[in-house]
Design a protein around this motif. Structure first.
Motif, PDB file in Angstrom:
ATOM      1  N   ASP A  38       0.824  -1.224   0.000  1.00 14.11           N
ATOM      2  CA  ASP A  38       0.000   0.000   0.000  1.00 14.11           C
ATOM      3  C   ASP A  38       0.855   1.270   0.000  1.00 14.11           C
ATOM      4  O   ASP A  38       0.488   2.255  -0.631  1.00 14.11           O
ATOM      5  CB  ASP A  38      -0.898   0.050   1.252  1.00 14.11           C
ATOM      6  CG  ASP A  38      -2.036  -0.952   1.157  1.00 14.11           C
ATOM      7  OD1 ASP A  38      -2.313  -1.422   0.036  1.00 14.11           O
ATOM      8  OD2 ASP A  38      -2.608  -1.276   2.212  1.00 14.11           O
ATOM      9  N   GLU A  43       2.475   0.611  -7.459  1.00 13.55           N
ATOM     10  CA  GLU A  43       1.049   0.253  -7.571  1.00 13.55           C
ATOM     11  C   GLU A  43       0.244   0.912  -6.443  1.00 13.55           C
ATOM     12  O   GLU A  43      -0.874   1.409  -6.672  1.00 13.55           O
ATOM     13  CB  GLU A  43       0.856  -1.277  -7.504  1.00 13.55           C
ATOM     14  CG  GLU A  43       1.454  -2.044  -8.675  1.00 13.55           C
ATOM     15  CD  GLU A  43       2.984  -2.174  -8.610  1.00 13.55           C
ATOM     16  OE1 GLU A  43       3.560  -2.036  -7.504  1.00 13.55           O
ATOM     17  OE2 GLU A  43       3.598  -2.390  -9.681  1.00 13.55           O
ATOM     18  N   GLY A  44       0.819   0.908  -5.235  1.00 14.25           N
ATOM     19  CA  GLY A  44       0.159   1.558  -4.098  1.00 14.25           C
ATOM     20  C   GLY A  44      -0.020   3.048  -4.372  1.00 14.25           C
ATOM     21  O   GLY A  44      -1.072   3.637  -4.067  1.00 14.25           O
ATOM     22  N   LYS A  46      -0.293   4.489  -7.286  1.00 10.82           N
ATOM     23  CA  LYS A  46      -1.356   4.692  -8.294  1.00 10.82           C
ATOM     24  C   LYS A  46      -2.730   4.551  -7.659  1.00 10.82           C
ATOM     25  O   LYS A  46      -3.654   5.289  -7.954  1.00 10.82           O
ATOM     26  CB  LYS A  46      -1.219   3.635  -9.409  1.00 10.82           C
ATOM     27  CG  LYS A  46      -0.370   4.122 -10.555  1.00 10.82           C
ATOM     28  CD  LYS A  46      -0.525   3.231 -11.788  1.00 10.82           C
ATOM     29  CE  LYS A  46       0.782   3.195 -12.545  1.00 10.82           C
ATOM     30  NZ  LYS A  46       1.531   1.942 -12.410  1.00 10.82           N
ATOM     31  N   ARG A  47      -2.856   3.541  -6.779  1.00  7.89           N
ATOM     32  CA  ARG A  47      -4.152   3.248  -6.151  1.00  7.89           C
ATOM     33  C   ARG A  47      -4.592   4.344  -5.206  1.00  7.89           C
ATOM     34  O   ARG A  47      -5.725   4.797  -5.247  1.00  7.89           O
ATOM     35  CB  ARG A  47      -4.029   1.943  -5.350  1.00  7.89           C
ATOM     36  CG  ARG A  47      -4.731   0.770  -5.944  1.00  7.89           C
ATOM     37  CD  ARG A  47      -4.844  -0.418  -5.002  1.00  7.89           C
ATOM     38  NE  ARG A  47      -3.798  -0.602  -4.017  1.00  7.89           N
ATOM     39  CZ  ARG A  47      -2.724  -1.372  -4.200  1.00  7.89           C
ATOM     40  NH1 ARG A  47      -2.536  -2.020  -5.335  1.00  7.89           N
ATOM     41  NH2 ARG A  47      -1.825  -1.510  -3.236  1.00  7.89           N
ATOM     42  N   ASN A  48      -3.674   4.760  -4.340  1.00  7.53           N
ATOM     43  CA  ASN A  48      -4.068   5.703  -3.284  1.00  7.53           C
ATOM     44  C   ASN A  48      -2.899   6.619  -2.909  1.00  7.53           C
ATOM     45  O   ASN A  48      -2.257   6.448  -1.872  1.00  7.53           O
ATOM     46  CB  ASN A  48      -4.559   4.905  -2.055  1.00  7.53           C
ATOM     47  CG  ASN A  48      -5.233   5.794  -1.030  1.00  7.53           C
ATOM     48  OD1 ASN A  48      -5.121   7.027  -1.081  1.00  7.53           O
ATOM     49  ND2 ASN A  48      -5.926   5.185  -0.079  1.00  7.53           N
TER      50      ASN A  48
END
Ligand code: OAD
Length: 234
Positions: A38, A43-44, A46-48
């Motif tokens: 996260d 990737e974390g 991009k997500r949040n």
């Protein structure tokens, strides 16, 4: 006359623990409270991104309230007597604030930010807080200047070259679980002296023929530095 050894020091989170900065994998460490995927992966981000910014804002805030400890200071003394290069996995600036000059940061720096698009646009932070909407000069979002899991480690090649030149390697406060940093010891010349300063019983010093000083960095490093200075009558 005895040859003055070239010393390479590899530091991890443990050296800053006595300054009040949490390690990652000890009990109560950061990765117990936060999921790596996260807060420390692209990737974390991009997500949040807000969650990621908050995580590093808190780290930055804590860093600004911390000071170098006896181990950071002992390394400054070491460098007055021996050619010394520090390679750190830490993103704090406690080596520099103690007064160390030759410091290579493998995993980035908490007090720098960079464009999420143009990697070469790196800036010093002003204060502890980085927010969504804080932009680089070309109008893209700024992100922490941290090497996240799954990203290239651009400083690993110069670090390998430094370790290859070492006569003595001192490893301080790292669980040696994260590659490529952990693999650096494989590049130490055959016959070089290697010390590991870390209170943990769970490490495997034999794997790299490390002399294990099983104490905290703040306690062990001033003694080790004085012993080395005495040994070489400096
Ligand atoms: P870890 O948290 O994995 O390991 C910390 C080490 O410090 C452990 O071996 C502890 O026993 C030791 N330690 C704790 N207190 C100490 C003290 N007072 N004196 C000396 N040693 C002490 O931290 P690192 O090995 O640095 O990367 O972690 C490597 C990388 O994993 C970090 O740079 C970070 C993390 O995920 C990124 O975030 C990219």
């Amino acid at each position: 006359m005895t040859k003055i050894p070239r010393i390479v020091v590899l530091t991890g989170a443990g050296i800053s623990s006595e300054s009040g900065i949490k390690t990652f994998r000890d009990s109560g460490g950061l990765w117990e409270e936060h999921a790596i995927e996260d807060v420390a992966t692209p990737e974390g981000w991009k997500r949040n991104p807000a969650l990621v910014l908050e995580f590093y804002n808190q780290r930055r805030k804590q860093l600004l309230e911390s000071s170098p400890n006896a181990a950071h200071k002992a390394l400054v003394k070491l460098a007055k007597h021996f050619p010394t290069q520090i390679i750190t996995q830490n993103v704090d600036d406690l080596h520099e604030r103690a007064g160390s000059e030759n410091v290579l940061h493998l995993h980035g720096e908490l007090l720098k930010v960079r464009s999420e698009v143009f990697e070469e646009l790196v800036y010093p932070t002003s204060g502890w807080e980085l927010k969504l909407g804080d932009l680089c000069e070309r109008g893209t979002q700024l992100r922490p200047h941290i090497v996240w899991f799954g990203e290239q480690v651009p400083m690993i090649e110069p670090a390998i070259e430094m370790v290859k030149q070492a006569d003595t390697v001192i490893v301080i406060g790292t669980s040696l679980q994260v590659y490529p940093a952990a693999g650096l010891l494989n590049h130490a010349p055959y016959g070089s002296r290697k010390f590991l300063v870390d209170p943990s019983e769970d490490l495997q010093p034999d794997m790299f023929r490390l002399t294990h000083i099983q104490q905290t960095a703040g306690k062990a490093m001033p003694k080790l530095v004085d012993e080395l200075i005495r040994e070489f009558e400096l």
